[in-house]
Design a protein around this motif. Structure first.
Motif, short mmCIF file in Angstrom:
data_model
loop_
_atom_site.label_atom_id
_atom_site.label_comp_id
_atom_site.label_asym_id
_atom_site.label_seq_id
_atom_site.Cartn_x
_atom_site.Cartn_y
_atom_site.Cartn_z
N ALA A 89 43.45 58.89 45.82
CA ALA A 89 43.09 57.87 44.83
C ALA A 89 44.30 56.96 44.57
O ALA A 89 45.45 57.36 44.76
CB ALA A 89 42.64 58.54 43.54
N ILE A 90 43.98 55.74 44.11
CA ILE A 90 45.02 54.72 43.97
C ILE A 90 46.04 55.10 42.90
O ILE A 90 47.23 54.82 43.03
CB ILE A 90 44.35 53.38 43.64
CG1 ILE A 90 43.52 52.90 44.83
CG2 ILE A 90 45.38 52.33 43.28
CD1 ILE A 90 44.31 52.57 46.03
N ILE A 119 51.39 46.95 46.90
CA ILE A 119 50.57 47.28 48.07
C ILE A 119 49.39 48.16 47.66
O ILE A 119 48.29 48.02 48.21
CB ILE A 119 51.45 47.89 49.15
CG1 ILE A 119 52.29 46.76 49.73
CG2 ILE A 119 50.65 48.54 50.24
CD1 ILE A 119 53.17 47.13 50.81
N ALA A 120 49.61 49.01 46.65
CA ALA A 120 48.48 49.80 46.15
C ALA A 120 47.42 48.88 45.55
O ALA A 120 46.21 49.07 45.77
CB ALA A 120 48.96 50.81 45.12
N SER A 177 46.94 45.79 46.37
CA SER A 177 46.33 45.07 47.48
C SER A 177 45.23 45.91 48.13
O SER A 177 44.15 45.40 48.45
CB SER A 177 47.41 44.71 48.48
OG SER A 177 46.86 44.32 49.70
N ARG A 178 45.52 47.21 48.26
CA ARG A 178 44.51 48.12 48.82
C ARG A 178 43.31 48.22 47.89
O ARG A 178 42.17 48.35 48.33
CB ARG A 178 45.17 49.48 49.03
CG ARG A 178 44.29 50.55 49.61
CD ARG A 178 43.98 50.27 51.06
NE ARG A 178 43.06 51.27 51.57
CZ ARG A 178 41.76 51.27 51.33
NH1 ARG A 178 41.25 50.34 50.56
NH2 ARG A 178 40.97 52.20 51.82
N MET A 179 43.61 48.15 46.58
CA MET A 179 42.54 48.26 45.60
C MET A 179 41.57 47.09 45.71
O MET A 179 40.36 47.27 45.64
CB MET A 179 43.18 48.27 44.21
CG MET A 179 42.28 48.54 43.06
SD MET A 179 43.30 48.80 41.61
CE MET A 179 43.18 47.22 40.85
N HIS A 180 42.12 45.89 45.92
CA HIS A 180 41.25 44.72 46.02
C HIS A 180 40.71 44.52 47.41
O HIS A 180 39.75 43.77 47.59
CB HIS A 180 42.01 43.47 45.59
CG HIS A 180 42.22 43.37 44.12
ND1 HIS A 180 41.20 43.18 43.24
CD2 HIS A 180 43.33 43.49 43.38
CE1 HIS A 180 41.67 43.16 42.02
NE2 HIS A 180 42.97 43.36 42.07
N GLY A 181 41.35 45.09 48.40
CA GLY A 181 40.85 44.96 49.75
C GLY A 181 41.18 43.64 50.42
O GLY A 181 40.64 43.33 51.47
N ASN A 182 42.06 42.81 49.82
CA ASN A 182 42.51 41.62 50.53
C ASN A 182 44.03 41.65 50.65
O ASN A 182 44.70 42.50 50.08
CB ASN A 182 42.02 40.34 49.85
CG ASN A 182 42.53 40.21 48.46
OD1 ASN A 182 43.42 40.95 48.06
ND2 ASN A 182 41.98 39.30 47.71
N GLY A 183 44.57 40.69 51.39
CA GLY A 183 45.99 40.81 51.76
C GLY A 183 46.96 40.12 50.84
O GLY A 183 48.14 40.03 51.15
N ASP A 184 46.49 39.63 49.67
CA ASP A 184 47.38 38.85 48.82
C ASP A 184 48.57 39.68 48.33
O ASP A 184 49.70 39.20 48.30
CB ASP A 184 46.60 38.30 47.62
CG ASP A 184 45.55 37.30 48.05
OD1 ASP A 184 45.40 37.12 49.27
OD2 ASP A 184 44.88 36.72 47.18
N GLN A 222 49.98 42.11 49.78
CA GLN A 222 50.95 42.36 50.86
C GLN A 222 51.86 41.16 51.04
O GLN A 222 53.06 41.32 51.30
CB GLN A 222 50.21 42.65 52.15
CG GLN A 222 49.41 43.90 52.05
CD GLN A 222 48.78 44.25 53.36
OE1 GLN A 222 49.32 43.98 54.40
NE2 GLN A 222 47.62 44.85 53.29
N ILE A 223 51.30 39.95 50.88
CA ILE A 223 52.16 38.75 50.96
C ILE A 223 53.19 38.80 49.85
O ILE A 223 54.38 38.51 50.06
CB ILE A 223 51.30 37.48 50.83
CG1 ILE A 223 50.24 37.44 51.90
CG2 ILE A 223 52.18 36.26 50.90
CD1 ILE A 223 50.77 37.20 53.25
#
Lengths: 99, 234
Positions: free
Chosen positions: A2-3, A46-47, A49-56, A58-59
């Motif tokens: 889990a996140i 990054i967590a 980013s994984r939660m939303h499922g898009n790459g913002d 990570q940028i």
């Protein structure tokens, strides 16, 4: 996983880094502890980013890495300049901001 | 499998962080931070952020830590007392501060109404593709596309910031007070008009200075070069 586990680990690393910045006297180690705090923020980003499922996120993490590299560059330059001028490598001894 | 890996890697990252903070020698501190960064890159991989994990290993654990190593070796990583000067209460206070900060952050994270808490995150599909037409999550393809379209301005600002930081570091760490002994070198117009050595017999015997003797004598001290020019005139 889990996140929230990642977020808790990130908070723990951030607290360890903050404690290190307060405790240590060598500016090199203070910079290392700042790196710890920045990396904790990266992990949280990054967590998310994984939660939303898009790459913002990570940028955002990559940009934080760039800023951390700049900070290391300037910080180590200051430490080398301190060493050249025979100043003590100790943040408690350096109280004045004048050249 | 992922859970076991997560706990192992998180324990490694925390051990690396504690080692960075508590080891007296800065050299071992840097090594502990490298260990911490590698564990963090594995955590990024568990979150499916492959490009950032690779950048973490190459840029952070590779380049930045080597820079740290150089400076620690240059300054001479002297062992220093860990705590602030003398007082134990300051050290205890900072540890308490860190603990309070962690509790506060944990309350702030777990008490929010984030919908994804307790889940594994948004569905990104088995192969990382959320919707048809999107590039796969976390790959260099996606990062590059975002950097050059949606986040073009932050990308340019970051590159400019790197340039400013490089110039600033050179300015800060540069040697002050002009040139030192042995670095001074005068360039006169005569050097361009007349060749340094013309290859005559006198140069080979040594009565007339050629390029190597002039370099040996003329650049180290002015008096010696004056002497050789006198012999040259004779």
């Amino acid at each position: 996983m889990a996140i929230e586990w990642y977020l808790v680990v990130s908070a723990l690393i951030f607290s360890i880094g903050a404690g290190g910045v307060l405790t240590r006297r060598n500016p090199l180690v203070v910079l290392l502890c700042l790196e710890l705090m920045l990396n904790a923020a990266n992990l949280a980003l990054i967590a998310f980013s994984r939660m939303h499922g898009n790459g913002d996120g990570q940028i955002f993490a990559v940009i934080v890495m760039v800023v951390a590299a700049c900070e290391v560059c300037i910080g180590l330059g200051v430490i080398v300049a301190m060493y050249r001028r025979r100043l003590p490598i100790d943040v408690d001894e350096l109280r004045e901001l004048q050249g | 499998m992922a859970e076991v890996l997560f706990f192992l890697v998180a324990a490694g990252a925390l051990a690396g962080a504690i080692g960075t903070v508590s080891v007296p020698n800065p050299f071992y501190s840097v090594l502990a931070l490298v260990c911490h960064l590698l564990c963090l890159a594995l955590l990024f991989l568990l979150l499916r952020a492959e490009f950032v994990a690779a950048a973490q290993v190459v840029v952070y654990a590779g380049a930045v830590m080597v820079l740290y190593m150089f400076v620690v070796a240059y300054v001479g990583g002297s062992e220093m007392p860990v705590g602030p000067q003398g007082s134990r209460s300051m050290r205890l206070g900072s540890i308490v501060f860190a603990a309070v900060l962690f509790v506060e952050l944990a309350i702030a994270i777990l008490g929010t109404g984030l919908k994804a808490l307790g889940t594994e995150g948004a569905g990104i599909g088995a192969d990382g593709v959320a919707r048809a037409g999107d590039s796969p999550y976390g790959t260099p393809e996606q990062i590059g596309e975002l950097l050059l379209t949606k986040f073009l301005l932050p990308f340019e600002i970051a590159s400019f910031l790197l340039l400013i930081a490089a110039v600033g570091a050179v300015t800060l760490a540069r040697r002050r007070g002009g040139l030192h002994d042995g670095e001074e070198q005068r360039i006169t117009p005569l050097d361009f008009v007349r060749p340094r050595s013309t290859g005559t017999m006198a140069e080979a015997v040594g009565t007339r200075p050629n390029a190597t003797t002039r370099e040996r004598a003329g650049l180290t001290s002015g008096a010696a070069s004056g002497g050789t020019t006198e012999t040259e005139d004779r």
